[in-house]
Scaffold this active site. Structure first.
Site, PDB file in Angstrom:
ATOM      1  N   ILE A  96      79.805 -19.100  -8.642  1.00  0.00           N
ATOM      2  CA  ILE A  96      80.017 -20.432  -9.206  1.00  0.00           C
ATOM      3  C   ILE A  96      79.301 -20.496 -10.550  1.00  0.00           C
ATOM      4  O   ILE A  96      78.147 -20.060 -10.673  1.00  0.00           O
ATOM      5  CB  ILE A  96      79.541 -21.550  -8.259  1.00  0.00           C
ATOM      6  CG1 ILE A  96      79.877 -22.926  -8.849  1.00  0.00           C
ATOM      7  CG2 ILE A  96      78.067 -21.415  -7.901  1.00  0.00           C
ATOM      8  CD1 ILE A  96      79.791 -24.061  -7.843  1.00  0.00           C
ATOM      9  N   PRO A  98      73.317 -30.765  -1.071  1.00  0.00           N
ATOM     10  CA  PRO A  98      72.360 -30.722   0.045  1.00  0.00           C
ATOM     11  C   PRO A  98      72.391 -29.407   0.820  1.00  0.00           C
ATOM     12  O   PRO A  98      71.339 -28.829   1.117  1.00  0.00           O
ATOM     13  CB  PRO A  98      72.802 -31.910   0.922  1.00  0.00           C
ATOM     14  CG  PRO A  98      73.400 -32.871  -0.054  1.00  0.00           C
ATOM     15  CD  PRO A  98      74.107 -32.007  -1.056  1.00  0.00           C
ATOM     16  N   GLY A 154      71.441 -25.465 -19.545  1.00  0.00           N
ATOM     17  CA  GLY A 154      70.568 -25.257 -18.397  1.00  0.00           C
ATOM     18  C   GLY A 154      71.204 -25.819 -17.141  1.00  0.00           C
ATOM     19  O   GLY A 154      72.388 -25.630 -16.878  1.00  0.00           O
ATOM     20  N   GLU A 203      73.556 -26.556  -0.304  1.00  0.00           N
ATOM     21  CA  GLU A 203      73.134 -25.500  -1.220  1.00  0.00           C
ATOM     22  C   GLU A 203      71.616 -25.397  -1.270  1.00  0.00           C
ATOM     23  O   GLU A 203      71.025 -24.314  -1.220  1.00  0.00           O
ATOM     24  CB  GLU A 203      73.693 -25.779  -2.614  1.00  0.00           C
ATOM     25  CG  GLU A 203      75.213 -25.679  -2.695  1.00  0.00           C
ATOM     26  CD  GLU A 203      75.771 -26.188  -4.009  1.00  0.00           C
ATOM     27  OE1 GLU A 203      75.003 -26.287  -4.979  1.00  0.00           O
ATOM     28  OE2 GLU A 203      76.968 -26.493  -4.064  1.00  0.00           O
ATOM     29  N   ARG A 204      70.964 -26.551  -1.358  1.00  0.00           N
ATOM     30  CA  ARG A 204      69.490 -26.577  -1.413  1.00  0.00           C
ATOM     31  C   ARG A 204      68.896 -26.058  -0.116  1.00  0.00           C
ATOM     32  O   ARG A 204      67.882 -25.347  -0.132  1.00  0.00           O
ATOM     33  CB  ARG A 204      69.016 -28.001  -1.707  1.00  0.00           C
ATOM     34  CG  ARG A 204      69.270 -28.409  -3.155  1.00  0.00           C
ATOM     35  CD  ARG A 204      69.011 -29.885  -3.380  1.00  0.00           C
ATOM     36  NE  ARG A 204      69.102 -30.219  -4.811  1.00  0.00           N
ATOM     37  CZ  ARG A 204      69.475 -31.384  -5.276  1.00  0.00           C
ATOM     38  NH1 ARG A 204      69.792 -32.350  -4.433  1.00  0.00           N
ATOM     39  NH2 ARG A 204      69.519 -31.616  -6.563  1.00  0.00           N
ATOM     40  N   ALA A 222      79.875 -37.625 -17.052  1.00  0.00           N
ATOM     41  CA  ALA A 222      79.950 -37.028 -15.713  1.00  0.00           C
ATOM     42  C   ALA A 222      81.323 -37.207 -15.090  1.00  0.00           C
ATOM     43  O   ALA A 222      81.763 -36.388 -14.272  1.00  0.00           O
ATOM     44  CB  ALA A 222      78.886 -37.633 -14.809  1.00  0.00           C
ATOM     45  N   GLY A 240      73.173 -23.435 -23.454  1.00  0.00           N
ATOM     46  CA  GLY A 240      72.557 -24.595 -24.079  1.00  0.00           C
ATOM     47  C   GLY A 240      72.365 -25.782 -23.166  1.00  0.00           C
ATOM     48  O   GLY A 240      71.777 -26.790 -23.568  1.00  0.00           O
ATOM     49  N   THR A 282      75.589 -23.113 -14.974  1.00  0.00           N
ATOM     50  CA  THR A 282      74.601 -23.039 -16.047  1.00  0.00           C
ATOM     51  C   THR A 282      75.173 -22.451 -17.331  1.00  0.00           C
ATOM     52  O   THR A 282      75.889 -21.445 -17.307  1.00  0.00           O
ATOM     53  CB  THR A 282      73.397 -22.186 -15.597  1.00  0.00           C
ATOM     54  OG1 THR A 282      72.891 -22.719 -14.379  1.00  0.00           O
ATOM     55  CG2 THR A 282      72.295 -22.200 -16.637  1.00  0.00           C
ATOM     56  N   PHE A 289      73.281 -16.778 -16.324  1.00  0.00           N
ATOM     57  CA  PHE A 289      72.524 -16.750 -15.062  1.00  0.00           C
ATOM     58  C   PHE A 289      73.445 -16.976 -13.858  1.00  0.00           C
ATOM     59  O   PHE A 289      73.090 -17.711 -12.924  1.00  0.00           O
ATOM     60  CB  PHE A 289      71.393 -17.787 -15.064  1.00  0.00           C
ATOM     61  CG  PHE A 289      70.422 -17.639 -16.192  1.00  0.00           C
ATOM     62  CD1 PHE A 289      69.777 -16.427 -16.429  1.00  0.00           C
ATOM     63  CD2 PHE A 289      70.157 -18.688 -17.048  1.00  0.00           C
ATOM     64  CE1 PHE A 289      68.885 -16.278 -17.482  1.00  0.00           C
ATOM     65  CE2 PHE A 289      69.267 -18.557 -18.099  1.00  0.00           C
ATOM     66  CZ  PHE A 289      68.630 -17.342 -18.318  1.00  0.00           C
TER      67      PHE A 289
END
Length: 248
Positions: free
Chosen positions: A124, A241, A132, A243-244, A179, A130, A127, A157
């Site tokens: 996926i 959630p 982050g 993913e974390r 968004a 410029g 990032t 990354f």
């Protein structure tokens, strides 16, 4: 020691299978993988044969509809053995759910079975150089052109970036809406104009391929839009959630 009550006997049987596989197929080669900065795709195919990839995917798409604890077991065993390059967690717990929860039936049938077998490796791309982790600040754009979107931009990354066959790309479809102008696309890495850049060197996770990605006028079929246009930020928040939890 306080006994762990989170896992049942099925989980522990699965754990023994995972541990034996990793001890035989990964541990002896981990030092070599760390030097190369990537885990060979053959290991993914072997993991797919054992049912270690995307076990939570529904049976109709090749998975077993397992609960999240099966992924927890895999994560624990990978960490216990100090394996720094197994990118199954991102593939299983992050990429596959986006497709299963938000993709059309066509996308699910096309990609999920091959993710389960390891024939297709997922990444996926959020990032950017410029932006982050500020998802609202992404500059990568996707402009509708007939039955395609034209994708331009770059990412960095990106875990599984070198091995990936498909990448979920976060892009702006309407920069004026902030968004609400963000959309998600499933992009095949052999698409014309898609380029994998440098495999980045890191302080840790040395065997994990972490890459730059570049998109120059990449034609993405409109059907590869995940869900609805402009809903990408909502989809990202819905999946964060789990993913974390997986990262933890």
């Amino acid at each position: 020691m306080i006994p762990r009550t989170l896992f049942n006997s099925d989980h522990e049987t699965f754990r023994a299978t995972v541990r034996k596989f990793l001890e035989n197929e990964a541990v002896p080669f981990n030092e070599e993988w760390e030097q190369q900065g990537v885990v060979p795709k053959e290991v993914w195919l072997k993991a797919g044969e054992q049912g270690f990839l995307c076990p939570m995917v529904s049976e109709e798409y090749g998975g077993i509809g397992a609960d999240f604890l099966y992924s927890v077991v895999i994560g624990e065993e990978v960490s216990r053995l100090g394996l720094t390059g197994i990118g199954w967690g991102l593939h299983t717990e992050i990429v596959a759910p986006y497709i299963e929860h938000n993709g059309s039936e066509t996308l699910k049938q096309k990609y999920l079975p091959k993710m389960v077998t390891g024939e297709m490796i997922g990444a996926i791309a959020m990032t950017e150089p410029g932006a982050g982790s500020d998802l609202q600040g992404v500059k990568t754009s996707a402009v509708k052109d007939g039955d395609h979107y034209i994708l331009n931009g770059s990412k960095t990354f990106i875990t599984n970036g070198q091995n990936a066959d498909i990448v979920i790309v976060v892009a702006k479809t309407d920069p004026s809406k902030g968004a609400k102008g963000i959309s998600l696309f499933v992009v095949e890495t052999d698409s014309e104009g898609f380029e994998k850049g440098t495999n980045l060197k890191k302080v840790g996770m040395k065997a994990q391929d972490t890459s730059e990605l570049f998109f120059q006028d990449v034609k993405v079929p409109a059907e590869n839009l995940l869900g609805e246009e402009g809903m990408g930020f909502i989809y990202l928040m819905q999946e964060l959630p789990q993913e974390r939890l997986g990262i933890a």
